[in-house]
Write a protein that holds these residues in place. Structure first.
Motif, PDB file in Angstrom:
ATOM      1  N   ALA A  55     -27.814 -31.275 -14.644  1.00 35.34           N
ATOM      2  CA  ALA A  55     -28.318 -30.457 -13.541  1.00 35.34           C
ATOM      3  C   ALA A  55     -28.458 -31.336 -12.309  1.00 35.34           C
ATOM      4  O   ALA A  55     -28.422 -32.573 -12.394  1.00 35.34           O
ATOM      5  CB  ALA A  55     -29.665 -29.829 -13.896  1.00 35.34           C
ATOM      6  N   LYS A  56     -28.631 -30.680 -11.159  1.00 32.99           N
ATOM      7  CA  LYS A  56     -28.921 -31.385  -9.907  1.00 32.99           C
ATOM      8  C   LYS A  56     -30.186 -30.796  -9.291  1.00 32.99           C
ATOM      9  O   LYS A  56     -30.408 -29.584  -9.354  1.00 32.99           O
ATOM     10  CB  LYS A  56     -27.756 -31.263  -8.921  1.00 32.99           C
ATOM     11  N   ILE A  57     -31.001 -31.681  -8.721  1.00 33.75           N
ATOM     12  CA  ILE A  57     -32.223 -31.256  -8.046  1.00 33.75           C
ATOM     13  C   ILE A  57     -32.279 -31.862  -6.648  1.00 33.75           C
ATOM     14  O   ILE A  57     -31.502 -32.761  -6.309  1.00 33.75           O
ATOM     15  CB  ILE A  57     -33.488 -31.687  -8.832  1.00 33.75           C
ATOM     16  N   ALA A  58     -33.210 -31.376  -5.844  1.00 35.51           N
ATOM     17  CA  ALA A  58     -33.530 -31.961  -4.545  1.00 35.51           C
ATOM     18  C   ALA A  58     -35.020 -31.779  -4.321  1.00 35.51           C
ATOM     19  O   ALA A  58     -35.646 -30.894  -4.922  1.00 35.51           O
ATOM     20  CB  ALA A  58     -32.732 -31.298  -3.434  1.00 35.51           C
ATOM     21  N   HIS A  99     -32.864 -41.727  -1.290  1.00 36.47           N
ATOM     22  CA  HIS A  99     -34.159 -41.476  -0.643  1.00 36.47           C
ATOM     23  C   HIS A  99     -34.986 -40.469  -1.449  1.00 36.47           C
ATOM     24  O   HIS A  99     -35.665 -39.603  -0.880  1.00 36.47           O
ATOM     25  CB  HIS A  99     -33.941 -40.986   0.785  1.00 36.47           C
ATOM     26  N   CYS A 100     -34.950 -40.588  -2.771  1.00 39.73           N
ATOM     27  CA  CYS A 100     -35.648 -39.644  -3.643  1.00 39.73           C
ATOM     28  C   CYS A 100     -37.164 -39.787  -3.502  1.00 39.73           C
ATOM     29  O   CYS A 100     -37.692 -40.904  -3.462  1.00 39.73           O
ATOM     30  CB  CYS A 100     -35.267 -39.892  -5.098  1.00 39.73           C
ATOM     31  N   ASN A 124     -31.262 -40.408 -11.682  1.00 33.63           N
ATOM     32  CA  ASN A 124     -31.317 -41.382 -10.594  1.00 33.63           C
ATOM     33  C   ASN A 124     -32.559 -41.163  -9.736  1.00 33.63           C
ATOM     34  O   ASN A 124     -32.793 -41.884  -8.769  1.00 33.63           O
ATOM     35  CB  ASN A 124     -30.062 -41.288  -9.727  1.00 33.63           C
ATOM     36  N   GLY A 125     -33.359 -40.166 -10.105  1.00 38.62           N
ATOM     37  CA  GLY A 125     -34.534 -39.790  -9.328  1.00 38.62           C
ATOM     38  C   GLY A 125     -35.815 -40.440  -9.800  1.00 38.62           C
ATOM     39  O   GLY A 125     -35.813 -41.555 -10.330  1.00 38.62           O
ATOM     40  N   ALA A 141     -34.980 -43.810 -15.328  1.00 38.12           N
ATOM     41  CA  ALA A 141     -34.987 -43.235 -13.983  1.00 38.12           C
ATOM     42  C   ALA A 141     -34.649 -44.277 -12.924  1.00 38.12           C
ATOM     43  O   ALA A 141     -34.588 -45.474 -13.193  1.00 38.12           O
ATOM     44  CB  ALA A 141     -36.358 -42.620 -13.693  1.00 38.12           C
ATOM     45  N   GLY A 142     -34.490 -43.771 -11.704  1.00 42.58           N
ATOM     46  CA  GLY A 142     -34.186 -44.654 -10.592  1.00 42.58           C
ATOM     47  C   GLY A 142     -35.406 -45.271  -9.950  1.00 42.58           C
ATOM     48  O   GLY A 142     -35.327 -46.343  -9.366  1.00 42.58           O
TER      49      GLY A 142
END
Length: 231
Positions: A55-58, A99-100, A124-125, A141-142
């Motif tokens: 999945a992708k999030i923002a 820039h998470c 990566n978040g 995680a990142g």
């Protein structure tokens, strides 16, 4: 995947699997792994192994779509994570990277995913609530942060990129405190044999090196045996 292979993959670290894939392929050059330094919620936890549910999030900015669409996609996301071929690893790309700011992985979300039977999360978040995350559900995680920002799901089941590694929904993933890799489908049937061969081969150099009185002559003999076993 055979249960014996799954058990073996859980018992070894990601660098071992990385090397074993090259043994299975008969050459160096395997490159389906993450780049850079990632963080692990529990460095002493074993590896997470499973088929990717992506999945992708923002989170930096509020969602621009209507709330009803965001809510529906959120439920579709959880449905995707709760169903499908197991074992599973959740793989979530934060599109705000590098820039998470939104910690999607905290006590509640990790507990929910563990309840679904997922073996861990790769992102990566951002993660948070360290010390309160459930046992048996590592997060790689990142970064670590405190806020969830405006976190919302953007895509489900699409190709994602985690620290330079492209992962497709359904890919077989191995991850631990070193990072993550995707196991090529063509080596799965021989990977168990390759890991065992690698572990036995490494003993040829590690066992003598751990003995009292180990010197250059002992190293030279051990290294010759070590190299001979790899040819």
């Amino acid at each position: 995947m055979k249960q014996s292979l799954l058990d073996l993959l859980k018992s070894v670290d990601t660098p071992t699997v990385c090397n074993a894939i090259e043994v299975a392929q008969g050459k160096r050059g395997f490159n389906a792994f993450t780049r850079g330094t990632m963080l692990c919620s529990n460095p002493d936890a074993g590896a997470m192994v499973g088929y990717a549910r992506t999945a992708k999030i923002a989170a930096v900015n509020p969602p621009e779509e209507p709330p009803g669409i965001i809510r529906k996609r959120r439920m579709d996301y959880y449905r995707h994570m709760a169903t499908g071929t197991g074992p599973a690893v959740t793989v979530v790309e934060d599109v705000d990277y590098p820039h998470c700011i939104g910690a999607y992985w905290g006590e509640i979300n990790t507990t929910v995913h563990k309840g679904f039977g997922v073996s861990g999360a790769l992102t990566n978040g951002v993660m948070r609530d360290l010390g309160d995350l459930p046992d048996g559900f590592p997060v790689v995680a990142g970064s670590v942060g405190s806020s969830h920002g405006f976190v919302h799901v953007k895509e489900i089941g699409t190709s994602v990129n985690i620290f330079g590694l492209t992962i497709q929904d359904g890919d077989l993933v191995h991850a631990d405190r070193h990072g993550a890799l995707v196991i090529p489908p063509e080596v799965v049937d021989v990977l168990e044999q390759a890991i065992n061969k690698l572990l036995e081969t490494e003993k040829l150099i590690l066992a003598p090196a751990r003995e009292p009185g180990f010197d250059f002559e002992a190293f030279e003999a051990a290294w010759a045996a070590f190299e001979a076993s790899r040819t």
